[in-house]
Design an enzyme around this catalytic site. Sequence first.
Site, PDB file in Angstrom:
ATOM      1  N   CYS A   1       0.830  -1.216   0.000  1.00 50.69           N
ATOM      2  CA  CYS A   1       0.000   0.000   0.000  1.00 50.69           C
ATOM      3  C   CYS A   1       0.860   1.261   0.000  1.00 50.69           C
ATOM      4  CB  CYS A   1      -0.898   0.004   1.232  1.00 50.69           C
ATOM      5  SG  CYS A   1       0.017   0.248   2.777  1.00 50.69           S
TER       6      CYS A   1
ATOM      7  N   CYS B   1       5.017   1.711   3.908  1.00 53.07           N
ATOM      8  CA  CYS B   1       6.392   1.672   4.431  1.00 53.07           C
ATOM      9  C   CYS B   1       7.220   2.818   3.846  1.00 53.07           C
ATOM     10  CB  CYS B   1       7.046   0.327   4.118  1.00 53.07           C
ATOM     11  SG  CYS B   1       6.132  -1.098   4.714  1.00 53.07           S
TER      12      CYS B   1
ATOM     13  N   CYS C   1       4.214  -7.100   4.681  1.00 57.57           N
ATOM     14  CA  CYS C   1       3.907  -7.699   3.374  1.00 57.57           C
ATOM     15  C   CYS C   1       5.126  -8.414   2.800  1.00 57.57           C
ATOM     16  CB  CYS C   1       3.437  -6.633   2.392  1.00 57.57           C
ATOM     17  SG  CYS C   1       2.046  -5.664   2.961  1.00 57.57           S
TER      18      CYS C   1
ATOM     19  N   CYS D   1       3.419  -3.151  10.376  1.00 57.14           N
ATOM     20  CA  CYS D   1       2.545  -2.577   9.359  1.00 57.14           C
ATOM     21  C   CYS D   1       2.090  -1.185   9.800  1.00 57.14           C
ATOM     22  CB  CYS D   1       1.350  -3.495   9.121  1.00 57.14           C
ATOM     23  SG  CYS D   1       0.344  -3.019   7.716  1.00 57.14           S
TER      24      CYS D   1
ATOM     25  N   HIS E   1       4.913  -6.855  25.185  1.00 63.52           N
ATOM     26  CA  HIS E   1       4.368  -6.889  26.545  1.00 63.52           C
ATOM     27  C   HIS E   1       5.405  -6.475  27.599  1.00 63.52           C
ATOM     28  CE1 HIS E   1       1.683  -8.390  29.667  1.00 63.52           C
ATOM     29  NE2 HIS E   1       2.609  -9.201  30.120  1.00 63.52           N
TER      30      HIS E   1
ATOM     31  N   CYS F   1       5.697  -2.527  27.514  1.00 66.80           N
ATOM     32  CA  CYS F   1       4.463  -1.762  27.316  1.00 66.80           C
ATOM     33  C   CYS F   1       4.196  -0.786  28.460  1.00 66.80           C
ATOM     34  CB  CYS F   1       3.289  -2.735  27.191  1.00 66.80           C
ATOM     35  SG  CYS F   1       1.708  -1.898  26.994  1.00 66.80           S
TER      36      CYS F   1
ATOM     37  N   CYS G   1      -5.444  -7.771  23.116  1.00 61.64           N
ATOM     38  CA  CYS G   1      -4.060  -7.357  22.857  1.00 61.64           C
ATOM     39  C   CYS G   1      -3.143  -8.572  22.680  1.00 61.64           C
ATOM     40  CB  CYS G   1      -3.538  -6.480  23.986  1.00 61.64           C
ATOM     41  SG  CYS G   1      -1.881  -5.870  23.634  1.00 61.64           S
TER      42      CYS G   1
ATOM     43  N   CYS H   1       7.880  -2.023  19.052  1.00 60.85           N
ATOM     44  CA  CYS H   1       6.887  -0.938  18.963  1.00 60.85           C
ATOM     45  C   CYS H   1       6.840  -0.017  20.181  1.00 60.85           C
ATOM     46  CB  CYS H   1       5.508  -1.524  18.667  1.00 60.85           C
ATOM     47  SG  CYS H   1       5.531  -2.689  17.301  1.00 60.85           S
TER      48      CYS H   1
ATOM     49  N   CYS I   1       0.485   1.752  18.518  1.00 60.62           N
ATOM     50  CA  CYS I   1      -0.855   1.166  18.529  1.00 60.62           C
ATOM     51  C   CYS I   1      -1.470   1.079  19.916  1.00 60.62           C
ATOM     52  CB  CYS I   1      -0.809  -0.226  17.905  1.00 60.62           C
ATOM     53  SG  CYS I   1       0.005  -0.258  16.306  1.00 60.62           S
TER      54      CYS I   1
ATOM     55  N   CYS J   1      -2.770  -4.327  20.433  1.00 53.61           N
ATOM     56  CA  CYS J   1      -1.853  -4.799  19.388  1.00 53.61           C
ATOM     57  C   CYS J   1      -2.505  -5.994  18.702  1.00 53.61           C
ATOM     58  CB  CYS J   1      -0.530  -5.214  20.048  1.00 53.61           C
ATOM     59  SG  CYS J   1       0.532  -6.236  19.007  1.00 53.61           S
TER      60      CYS J   1
ATOM     61  N   CYS K   1       0.935  -7.718  14.320  1.00 54.77           N
ATOM     62  CA  CYS K   1       1.280  -7.693  12.896  1.00 54.77           C
ATOM     63  C   CYS K   1       2.746  -7.992  12.613  1.00 54.77           C
ATOM     64  CB  CYS K   1       0.870  -6.368  12.259  1.00 54.77           C
ATOM     65  SG  CYS K   1       1.966  -4.988  12.633  1.00 54.77           S
TER      66      CYS K   1
HETATM   67  S1  SF4 Z   1      -1.813  -3.666  26.786  1.00 49.28           S
HETATM   68 FE1  SF4 Z   1      -1.075  -5.559  25.789  1.00 49.28          FE
HETATM   69  S2  SF4 Z   1       1.154  -5.388  25.693  1.00 49.28           S
HETATM   70 FE2  SF4 Z   1       0.408  -3.862  27.144  1.00 49.28          FE
HETATM   71  S3  SF4 Z   1       0.547  -4.880  29.139  1.00 49.28           S
HETATM   72 FE3  SF4 Z   1      -1.531  -5.231  28.387  1.00 49.28          FE
HETATM   73  S4  SF4 Z   1      -1.420  -7.201  27.288  1.00 49.28           S
HETATM   74 FE4  SF4 Z   1       0.664  -6.482  27.591  1.00 49.28          FE
HETATM   75  S1  SF4 Z   2      -0.149  -4.211  15.785  1.00 57.07           S
HETATM   76 FE1  SF4 Z   2       1.335  -4.713  17.412  1.00 57.07          FE
HETATM   77  S2  SF4 Z   2       3.150  -5.500  16.315  1.00 57.07           S
HETATM   78 FE2  SF4 Z   2       1.879  -4.402  14.821  1.00 57.07          FE
HETATM   79  S3  SF4 Z   2       2.723  -2.331  14.796  1.00 57.07           S
HETATM   80 FE3  SF4 Z   2       1.009  -2.319  16.272  1.00 57.07          FE
HETATM   81  S4  SF4 Z   2       1.960  -2.732  18.271  1.00 57.07           S
HETATM   82 FE4  SF4 Z   2       3.456  -3.295  16.691  1.00 57.07          FE
END
Ligand code: SF4
Ligand code: SF4
Length: 374
Positions: A60, A63, A155, A195, A233, A236, A267, A276, A288, A294, A297
């Site tokens: 698309c 990137c 992709c 992505c 995780h 995060c 998630c 990320c 995200c 999440c 991806c």
């Molecule tokens: S939002 Fe998702 S990545 Fe963040 S602590 Fe919770 S489960 Fe883990």
């Molecule tokens: S969906 Fe998850 S792995 Fe994909 S870009 Fe967002 S946070 Fe990162």
Amino acid sequence: MRDDEELAFFPRITRREFLKYCGVLGAIIGLGETAAPDIASAIEKLAKRPAVVWSLFQECLGCSVNLLQSRTPSVANLILRQISLDYHETVMAAAGDQAEKSFRDTVDRGDFYYIVEGAIATKVPGAMTVHGETSMDIARQTYKKAKATIAIGSCASDGNIQAAAPNPTGAKGLAAFLREDAGIANPVVVNSPRCPGNAEDTLAILSYILINNKVPELDAIGRPVFLYGQLIHDNCERRGHFDAGEFVEVFGDEASQNRFCLFKVGCKGPVTNAPCPTRKWNGHLGWCVRNGPCIGCAEPKFWDKLTPFYQPVANVTPPGLGGATPTQIGEAIGIATAVGLGAHFIGQVATGRLGKGGPPEQEESSKGSKGGSS
Ligand code: SF4
Ligand code: SF4
């Protein structure tokens, strides 16, 4: 040389900006910001601007846009001056036969690096052609002549949505295509799935290769360990709420407003290895999970194996899952890298600290998930 003087080899970039970029690069590739002078020296010593050929296949353009609209323009400017982008259909000034000649000349010379954005159409080759050639022919021929090859974004790394069942065009990531359709036993492709692909990741991987004259250490699915060595995780910003057993139960509830953990609304951070939370997007401003769960991806076949997206990870039942091992969970969700589940996450699951009252439909959703065991 003063810090505010422009570099002779990168006009309009000051020495201060250059060192700052090298510090960022050092941090990304795991050497730390203190490696900036060494990295700067290595870049300055590059004999000439290395040629890069950038193919666009089933994609698309996200990137490329992410790179070109980087909120850290000095980084983008630096890398675009650091390389000679000999072929990129969208960015290059040439068009038509002139563009094709530029592509051919560079590939025939052989002294270039290859970046691929987009999936390869293997079942319906005509679904992806450039200048009358299929993505299969272009990718096979160009890969063979390149010094190193990087697959940018989900992709090119694994087919992304184009490869979701029933995958009518036979879309595949570059490495799978080379291995399964082009007869190349062990292709070396650096995968950078997300992505869209992240501009700083792209620049870091390319710079690593240019500086070290080799590809970085890769994990089992071809991703650089320096970028993909950790679970989302584990870095995060909502992790404290996970640890405290504070979860969003329904989008828009009070827990959402309190920015609690998104595990129960789907998630996939606990089973996704990607940078990320640390690298982010748009000048490190957003990512995200700041807004929603999440969807995983960066993991292979996430569109089939990690769906439904807004249900908790398939076959992981928050309460009463005591005794589950990383391997069992990995088999349940069917992704290769699930063995990387954080020990802390497993501990949380095993001890039931994810809290009571997992959604009653979870068992159903697990049965209905396309992921299942693989
Ligand atoms: S939002 Fe998702 S990545 Fe963040 S602590 Fe919770 S489960 Fe883990
Ligand atoms: S969906 Fe998850 S792995 Fe994909 S870009 Fe967002 S946070 Fe990162």
